[in-house]
Write a protein that holds these residues in place. Structure first.
Motif, PDB file in Angstrom:
ATOM      1  N   ALA A   1       0.481   3.888  11.953  1.00  0.00           N
ATOM      2  CA  ALA A   1       1.845   4.118  11.696  1.00  0.00           C
ATOM      3  C   ALA A   1       2.269   4.856   9.948  1.00  0.00           C
ATOM      4  O   ALA A   1       2.843   5.499   9.895  1.00  0.00           O
ATOM      5  N   VAL A   2       1.349   3.578   8.875  1.00  0.00           N
ATOM      6  CA  VAL A   2       1.810   4.537   7.706  1.00  0.00           C
ATOM      7  C   VAL A   2       1.505   5.931   7.400  1.00  0.00           C
ATOM      8  O   VAL A   2       1.869   6.465   7.071  1.00  0.00           O
ATOM      9  N   ASN A   3      -0.039   6.331   7.887  1.00  0.00           N
ATOM     10  CA  ASN A   3      -0.234   7.491   8.089  1.00  0.00           C
ATOM     11  C   ASN A   3       0.217   8.581   8.092  1.00  0.00           C
ATOM     12  O   ASN A   3       0.642   9.353   7.934  1.00  0.00           O
TER      13      ASN A   3
ATOM     14  N   ALA B   1       0.729  -0.962  -0.320  1.00  0.00           N
ATOM     15  CA  ALA B   1      -0.136   0.113   0.188  1.00  0.00           C
ATOM     16  C   ALA B   1       0.745   1.186   0.085  1.00  0.00           C
ATOM     17  O   ALA B   1       0.715   2.232  -0.461  1.00  0.00           O
ATOM     18  N   LEU B   2       1.824   1.253   0.936  1.00  0.00           N
ATOM     19  CA  LEU B   2       3.189   2.282   0.938  1.00  0.00           C
ATOM     20  C   LEU B   2       3.608   2.457  -1.251  1.00  0.00           C
ATOM     21  O   LEU B   2       3.670   4.005  -1.026  1.00  0.00           O
ATOM     22  N   SER B   3       3.463   1.151  -1.260  1.00  0.00           N
ATOM     23  CA  SER B   3       4.080   1.983  -2.597  1.00  0.00           C
ATOM     24  C   SER B   3       3.031   2.349  -3.631  1.00  0.00           C
ATOM     25  O   SER B   3       3.198   3.399  -4.336  1.00  0.00           O
TER      26      SER B   3
ATOM     27  N   GLU C   1       2.689  13.005   7.214  1.00  0.00           N
ATOM     28  CA  GLU C   1       3.841  14.656   7.116  1.00  0.00           C
ATOM     29  C   GLU C   1       4.815  14.775   5.986  1.00  0.00           C
ATOM     30  O   GLU C   1       4.850  15.732   6.055  1.00  0.00           O
ATOM     31  N   LYS C   2       4.843  13.167   5.839  1.00  0.00           N
ATOM     32  CA  LYS C   2       5.757  13.579   4.218  1.00  0.00           C
ATOM     33  C   LYS C   2       5.011  14.101   3.109  1.00  0.00           C
ATOM     34  O   LYS C   2       5.585  14.921   1.679  1.00  0.00           O
ATOM     35  N   LEU C   3       3.717  13.536   2.495  1.00  0.00           N
ATOM     36  CA  LEU C   3       3.487  13.863   1.992  1.00  0.00           C
ATOM     37  C   LEU C   3       2.053  14.175   1.651  1.00  0.00           C
ATOM     38  O   LEU C   3       1.107  14.472   0.553  1.00  0.00           O
ATOM     39  N   ASN C   4       1.232  14.955   2.587  1.00  0.00           N
ATOM     40  CA  ASN C   4      -0.303  14.781   2.843  1.00  0.00           C
ATOM     41  C   ASN C   4      -0.880  14.228   2.406  1.00  0.00           C
ATOM     42  O   ASN C   4      -2.108  14.668   1.463  1.00  0.00           O
ATOM     43  N   VAL C   5      -1.124  12.910   2.405  1.00  0.00           N
ATOM     44  CA  VAL C   5      -1.800  12.017   2.202  1.00  0.00           C
ATOM     45  C   VAL C   5      -2.294  10.293   3.253  1.00  0.00           C
ATOM     46  O   VAL C   5      -0.868   9.901   4.057  1.00  0.00           O
ATOM     47  N   GLU C   6      -3.088  10.533   3.474  1.00  0.00           N
ATOM     48  CA  GLU C   6      -3.831   9.296   3.940  1.00  0.00           C
ATOM     49  C   GLU C   6      -4.907   8.763   3.389  1.00  0.00           C
ATOM     50  O   GLU C   6      -4.907   7.913   2.323  1.00  0.00           O
ATOM     51  N   MET C   7      -4.695   6.633   4.206  1.00  0.00           N
ATOM     52  CA  MET C   7      -5.352   5.822   3.173  1.00  0.00           C
ATOM     53  C   MET C   7      -6.250   5.485   3.937  1.00  0.00           C
ATOM     54  O   MET C   7      -5.940   4.879   5.408  1.00  0.00           O
ATOM     55  N   ASP C   8      -7.041   4.396   3.978  1.00  0.00           N
ATOM     56  CA  ASP C   8      -8.101   3.567   4.250  1.00  0.00           C
ATOM     57  C   ASP C   8      -8.113   2.311   3.757  1.00  0.00           C
ATOM     58  O   ASP C   8      -8.172   2.713   2.467  1.00  0.00           O
TER      59      ASP C   8
END
Length: 80
Positions: A58-60, A3-5, A65-72
């Motif tokens: 933890a990924v979010n 997912a991070l990739s 912080e780095k990309l201003n992106v979060e996932m669900d």
């Protein structure tokens, strides 16, 4: 990790899609950060694991912080 990739691939593209190499030089970390928070909904075939919520948070934290992106994550059970 997958997912991070996917998140990094979705947010980091500065290529026009023409297949030509982007010669604009190195990309600074701040260049990848979105102006507004981007929320990605990721659907995964399978069953939710017990520690998934903690891993996603933890990924979010890092991607916010780095990309201003979060996932669900949404799991779709495989019925047999």
């Amino acid at each position: 990790m997958l997912a991070l990739s996917m998140i990094l691939a979705a947010c980091g593209g500065k290529d026009s899609g023409s297949g030509a190499k982007n010669d604009s030089g190195p990309v600074a970390e701040g260049d990848l950060k979105e102006k507004e928070l981007v929320k990605l909904n990721v659907v995964i075939m399978g069953n939710n694991k017990k520690d998934t919520a903690e891993v996603v948070e933890a990924v979010n934290q890092i991607t916010r912080e780095k990309l201003n992106v979060e996932m669900d994550l949404t799991y779709m059970s495989i019925l047999q």
